[in-house]
Design a protein around this motif. Sequence first.
Motif, PDB file in Angstrom:
ATOM      1  N   GLN A 189      34.502  48.944  38.227  1.00 33.39           N
ATOM      2  CA  GLN A 189      35.707  48.680  38.612  1.00 33.39           C
ATOM      3  C   GLN A 189      36.245  49.137  36.877  1.00 33.39           C
ATOM      4  O   GLN A 189      35.642  49.184  35.960  1.00 33.39           O
ATOM      5  CB  GLN A 189      36.277  47.657  38.522  1.00 33.39           C
ATOM      6  CG  GLN A 189      35.631  46.804  40.153  1.00 33.39           C
ATOM      7  CD  GLN A 189      36.483  45.770  40.469  1.00 33.39           C
ATOM      8  OE1 GLN A 189      35.829  44.811  39.544  1.00 33.39           O
ATOM      9  NE2 GLN A 189      37.631  45.267  42.109  1.00 33.39           N
ATOM     10  N   THR A 190      37.900  49.555  36.540  1.00 36.34           N
ATOM     11  CA  THR A 190      38.140  49.595  34.926  1.00 36.34           C
ATOM     12  C   THR A 190      37.571  48.130  34.335  1.00 36.34           C
ATOM     13  O   THR A 190      37.132  48.308  33.094  1.00 36.34           O
ATOM     14  CB  THR A 190      39.551  49.221  35.168  1.00 36.34           C
ATOM     15  OG1 THR A 190      39.864  50.483  36.105  1.00 36.34           O
ATOM     16  CG2 THR A 190      40.135  49.606  33.342  1.00 36.34           C
ATOM     17  N   ASP A 211      37.627  42.789  46.111  1.00 34.86           N
ATOM     18  CA  ASP A 211      37.585  43.730  46.898  1.00 34.86           C
ATOM     19  C   ASP A 211      36.842  42.692  48.305  1.00 34.86           C
ATOM     20  O   ASP A 211      36.335  41.739  48.068  1.00 34.86           O
ATOM     21  CB  ASP A 211      36.229  44.436  46.681  1.00 34.86           C
ATOM     22  CG  ASP A 211      36.619  45.312  45.983  1.00 34.86           C
ATOM     23  OD1 ASP A 211      37.633  46.385  46.463  1.00 34.86           O
ATOM     24  OD2 ASP A 211      36.391  46.270  44.614  1.00 34.86           O
ATOM     25  N   ASP A 237      25.963  56.585  46.058  1.00 35.56           N
ATOM     26  CA  ASP A 237      27.931  55.747  46.191  1.00 35.56           C
ATOM     27  C   ASP A 237      27.581  54.764  44.565  1.00 35.56           C
ATOM     28  O   ASP A 237      27.715  53.581  45.782  1.00 35.56           O
ATOM     29  CB  ASP A 237      28.184  55.114  47.496  1.00 35.56           C
ATOM     30  CG  ASP A 237      29.308  55.096  47.991  1.00 35.56           C
ATOM     31  OD1 ASP A 237      30.247  54.746  47.017  1.00 35.56           O
ATOM     32  OD2 ASP A 237      29.951  54.050  49.426  1.00 35.56           O
ATOM     33  N   THR A 238      28.747  55.224  43.792  1.00 36.29           N
ATOM     34  CA  THR A 238      28.812  54.225  42.660  1.00 36.29           C
ATOM     35  C   THR A 238      30.257  53.379  43.391  1.00 36.29           C
ATOM     36  O   THR A 238      30.284  53.561  42.878  1.00 36.29           O
ATOM     37  CB  THR A 238      29.049  54.403  41.766  1.00 36.29           C
ATOM     38  OG1 THR A 238      29.875  55.196  41.498  1.00 36.29           O
ATOM     39  CG2 THR A 238      27.567  55.234  41.805  1.00 36.29           C
ATOM     40  N   ARG A 277      44.237  54.230  41.222  1.00 35.48           N
ATOM     41  CA  ARG A 277      44.560  52.579  41.349  1.00 35.48           C
ATOM     42  C   ARG A 277      46.424  52.358  41.568  1.00 35.48           C
ATOM     43  O   ARG A 277      46.542  52.163  40.671  1.00 35.48           O
ATOM     44  CB  ARG A 277      42.964  52.315  40.842  1.00 35.48           C
ATOM     45  CG  ARG A 277      43.333  50.204  41.164  1.00 35.48           C
ATOM     46  CD  ARG A 277      42.566  49.738  40.534  1.00 35.48           C
ATOM     47  NE  ARG A 277      43.312  49.010  40.216  1.00 35.48           N
ATOM     48  CZ  ARG A 277      42.108  47.343  39.038  1.00 35.48           C
ATOM     49  NH1 ARG A 277      41.292  48.293  39.182  1.00 35.48           N
ATOM     50  NH2 ARG A 277      42.515  46.340  38.967  1.00 35.48           N
ATOM     51  N   GLY A 295      34.966  55.908  42.914  1.00 34.60           N
ATOM     52  CA  GLY A 295      36.621  55.197  43.100  1.00 34.60           C
ATOM     53  C   GLY A 295      37.211  54.624  43.958  1.00 34.60           C
ATOM     54  O   GLY A 295      38.111  54.170  44.032  1.00 34.60           O
ATOM     55  N   PRO A 322      36.115  54.083  49.136  1.00 32.28           N
ATOM     56  CA  PRO A 322      34.898  53.847  49.850  1.00 32.28           C
ATOM     57  C   PRO A 322      34.900  55.586  50.354  1.00 32.28           C
ATOM     58  O   PRO A 322      35.909  56.274  50.798  1.00 32.28           O
ATOM     59  CB  PRO A 322      35.479  52.723  50.895  1.00 32.28           C
ATOM     60  CG  PRO A 322      36.440  52.504  50.501  1.00 32.28           C
ATOM     61  CD  PRO A 322      36.956  53.385  49.008  1.00 32.28           C
ATOM     62  N   ARG A 337      40.426  46.968  48.851  1.00 31.92           N
ATOM     63  CA  ARG A 337      41.155  45.577  48.290  1.00 31.92           C
ATOM     64  C   ARG A 337      41.039  44.800  49.554  1.00 31.92           C
ATOM     65  O   ARG A 337      41.891  45.430  50.715  1.00 31.92           O
ATOM     66  CB  ARG A 337      41.874  46.259  47.472  1.00 31.92           C
ATOM     67  CG  ARG A 337      41.545  47.511  46.503  1.00 31.92           C
ATOM     68  CD  ARG A 337      40.687  47.043  45.602  1.00 31.92           C
ATOM     69  NE  ARG A 337      41.674  45.876  44.332  1.00 31.92           N
ATOM     70  CZ  ARG A 337      41.213  45.314  43.331  1.00 31.92           C
ATOM     71  NH1 ARG A 337      40.242  46.272  42.865  1.00 31.92           N
ATOM     72  NH2 ARG A 337      41.544  44.218  42.742  1.00 31.92           N
TER      73      ARG A 337
HETATM   74  O1  PRX Z   1      38.538  48.991  45.203  1.00 33.78           O
HETATM   75  C1  PRX Z   1      37.314  49.161  44.385  1.00 33.78           C
HETATM   76  C2  PRX Z   1      37.246  50.525  44.309  1.00 33.78           C
HETATM   77  O2  PRX Z   1      38.227  50.892  43.627  1.00 33.78           O
HETATM   78  C3  PRX Z   1      38.854  50.156  42.564  1.00 33.78           C
HETATM   79  C4  PRX Z   1      38.375  50.174  41.634  1.00 33.78           C
HETATM   80  O3  PRX Z   1      39.412  51.289  40.554  1.00 33.78           O
HETATM   81  P1  PRX Z   1      39.159  51.496  39.309  1.00 33.78           P
HETATM   82  O4  PRX Z   1      39.494  50.069  38.853  1.00 33.78           O
HETATM   83  O5  PRX Z   1      40.318  52.497  39.631  1.00 33.78           O
HETATM   84  O6  PRX Z   1      37.888  52.077  39.395  1.00 33.78           O
HETATM   85  C5  PRX Z   1      37.596  52.494  39.776  1.00 33.78           C
HETATM   86  C6  PRX Z   1      36.409  53.921  39.261  1.00 33.78           C
HETATM   87  C7  PRX Z   1      35.044  53.063  39.059  1.00 33.78           C
HETATM   88  C8  PRX Z   1      38.122  49.052  43.383  1.00 33.78           C
HETATM   89  O7  PRX Z   1      38.196  47.776  43.453  1.00 33.78           O
HETATM   90  N1  PRX Z   1      36.577  51.711  44.440  1.00 33.78           N
HETATM   91  C9  PRX Z   1      35.812  52.591  43.841  1.00 33.78           C
HETATM   92  N2  PRX Z   1      34.546  52.471  43.246  1.00 33.78           N
HETATM   93  C10 PRX Z   1      34.086  52.004  44.899  1.00 33.78           C
HETATM   94  C11 PRX Z   1      35.108  51.846  45.764  1.00 33.78           C
HETATM   95  N3  PRX Z   1      35.114  51.229  47.025  1.00 33.78           N
HETATM   96  C12 PRX Z   1      34.574  51.640  47.587  1.00 33.78           C
HETATM   97  N4  PRX Z   1      33.093  51.936  47.488  1.00 33.78           N
HETATM   98  C13 PRX Z   1      33.238  52.709  45.858  1.00 33.78           C
HETATM   99  N5  PRX Z   1      32.000  53.627  46.120  1.00 33.78           N
END
Ligand code: PRX
Length: 632
Positions: free
Chosen positions: A400-401, A486, A396-397, A512, A372, A374, A501
Amino acid sequence: MTTQIKDLEHYKTMYDESVKDPEGFWKKEAETFTWFKPFDKVCEWDFQGPNIKWFLNGKTNISYNCLDRHLATRADQTAIIWEPNDPSFPARHISYKELHEEVCKCANGLKFIGVEKGDRVVFYMPMVAELAIGVLACARIGAIHSVVFAGFSAQALADRVDDASAKVIICSDYNRRGAKNISVKTVVDDAMDKSCNSVEKVIVQKNTGGHVDWSDDTDIWWHDLVEEQSAECEAEEMDSEDMLFILYTSGSTGKPKGVVHTIGGYMTYTCFSFKNVFQYKEGDIYWCTADIGWITGHSYIVYGPLLAGATTMMFEGVPTFPDAGRFWSICEKHKVNQFYTAPTAIRALMAKGDDWPAKYDLSSIKVLGSVGEPINEEAWHWYDKHIGKGNAPIIDTWWQTETGGIMITPLPGITDTKPTYASYPMPGIQPVLVDSDGNVLEGNDIEGLLCIKYPWPSMIRTTYGDHERCKNVYFSAFKDMYFTGDGARKDNEGRIRVIGRVDDVINVSGHRMGTAEVENAINEHPNVVESAVVGYPHDIKGQGIYAYVITQNKDLDDTFKKEILDVVRREIGPIAKPDKIQFVSGLPKTRSGKIMRRILRKIASKDAENLGDISTLLNPDCVEDLKAGALV
Ligand code: PRX
C-alpha cells in the motif's frame, strides 16, 4: 548492497532472524548504505502515538545513495531508459553519471529560486524523465516532494497543493498520451486561480512545445532555470527521520490524506525489497509500468531500482498506442527481464486477444509482477501462459501507499506461486489476521482482517498536518497493530490471499478511491440531493463505480447524467467518473441515519437476492425500488 536472498533455505533463515532480532536484522541491511553520520539506534516505536523512528540520529541523503554512491563503479551504466509515447521517437538512455549531473543542475535551479530544506514541491507531470530528475533533486537538497498524478483535476491538484502548502509546482506544458496531447499547464493555471496561495513559482518543462499561457510573475521554464546551472551540488545532510515525500491517497472518509514517508527507513526497505522481490541481477533491464504519481512509481521505478544500481525503465505512453501490442513490443525492443504491471492492464490486453503478445519475442522476461489489486485466476493464467510462456514466475505483490514497499509476495525462483495468492511475507514483515474484535486468528485455513503487528522501516510515519488522523485510521482499530483496511485469507498451507478492502475504499483500475470523495463530488451538482457510491465487480477495471443519486431533477436523461459526470471530472478527475448512475427516490438507512452500503453493494453486484435482514432499516420500502431500477 542489501542482502539478496539466494534460495528457500536462505529466505526461511532470514525470515526467522528478522522476527527474532528485528533490530539486528535491519541494522545489517541499513549499514550497507552511505551514512554521513552513523545511526545510534535502530528503531524506536509505539503504535499508540503512533511514534515510529528508524535509524535514529543517522545522517544521510537518499539521492546520494541513488547516484553518487554508484559513480565509482557504474558511471556509464544506464540508470534510466526512457521510452517515449510515440515509438518513432528515439528512446533515451540516461547513464548514472548523466543522471547525477541532471539532478545536480535541477537541485541548483531549485535553490536558485529559493527552495530550501523542508519546503514542499508539488509535481504535476506526465512520465517524462524530468519527473524522476526533479524528485531526486528535491531529495538532494532536502525539499519534500509531493507528486500528484497528472490525471487529477485542477481542484484535486489545488487541494493537495494547499494541504502541503507547497512553495513550488513543477509541471509540463503538455502530456503525450496515445494519439492525443493533453494540456497540463492549463490545469495548473486553473488550480492557481482557485487557490494555491503558498505557491511562489511554477516551473514548466517544455514537452511538446505547444502554446501555454504565461505569467511572468510566477512561471519559469525548466530549461531556462536548469540548463545553465552547475552540474555539482553537494547532497544535503539529512536526518534519517526527515520527511522524504508526501503522497496523497484516499481513505474511507474526507479528503485524501498526505501519507508521509521519511528517508532512512524508506531507503533501506525499498532497496532491500526491490533486489529480492524482483531478484534483480547485474545487467538486467527492469520495467515497472506504473506512473510515478502513485507509490508504485516512487518505490519501484525511482528509488528502489536506483538505490540498487539497476537499469529502470520509464514509459511515457499507454498500453494500447499505437496498438495493443505496445507493452510487448517494448519488452522485445529493450529485452526486458523483469516486468511489473497491474491486473487491470493485463485484463485489458487479454481482451485484445492472444495474437498481440504472440508477435513479439518475450524470451528475455524472467519475472512477471502484479500489483495494485487482487489478480483474478483468468488473468493470472493468461499472464503466465502468453507473456511468461510458463517460464517466468508471477509475483503477486501486496502492499500500500502507507507501507512504502512490497510486504507480501512470492519470491521468484525461491518460493512457490499460487494463482491469486500474494503468499508469503517479506523478511521483517509480520502480518496477522484478526477477527473484528482484534483477536489474532491462529493457524491456517482462516479468514480475517489483515494487520501488521511489528513496525518495518518504510511504514507511514504520519498523515501530513494531521497526526490524529493517522492514529485513528491505522492504529486505533486494533491495539498495538497497524490495520491495513484489507480482508485476507490464509490457505491450509499458510499462503495469504488478499481479498480486498473492508472499508469504503474502492479500487478502480488499480486506482484507489474513497466512495465519500466521489459522493462529495456528485453532491456538488446543484440538483443532487444525496448520493451513495459503491464498487461493483467489473471485468476490466476490477471494480467499477456505481452511484445511487437522489435528485429533484425532473428530466432523468443522459444530459443530466453527463452533467454529473462532468462535475466528478471537475472535482476529482476522469478516473473517478461513475460507470453507472441509478436515480433513486431513497437510500436505505439505519435508524441512526447511516446509509446501509452493504445493501447497495449487493444490489450493484447482482446479488440482490441475498440482502439479509432489512427489517431494522428506517425505510425498508425503498429497497424494492432500488432493486427494480438496478442497472445490472
Ligand atoms: O486493497 C489493497 C490493494 O490496493 C490497496 C492499496 O492501494 P494503494 O495505496 O493505491 O497502493 C497500490 C500499490 C501498492 C491495498 O489496500 N492491493 C494492492 N496490491 C494488491 C492489492 N490487493 C490484492 N492483491 C494485491 N497484490
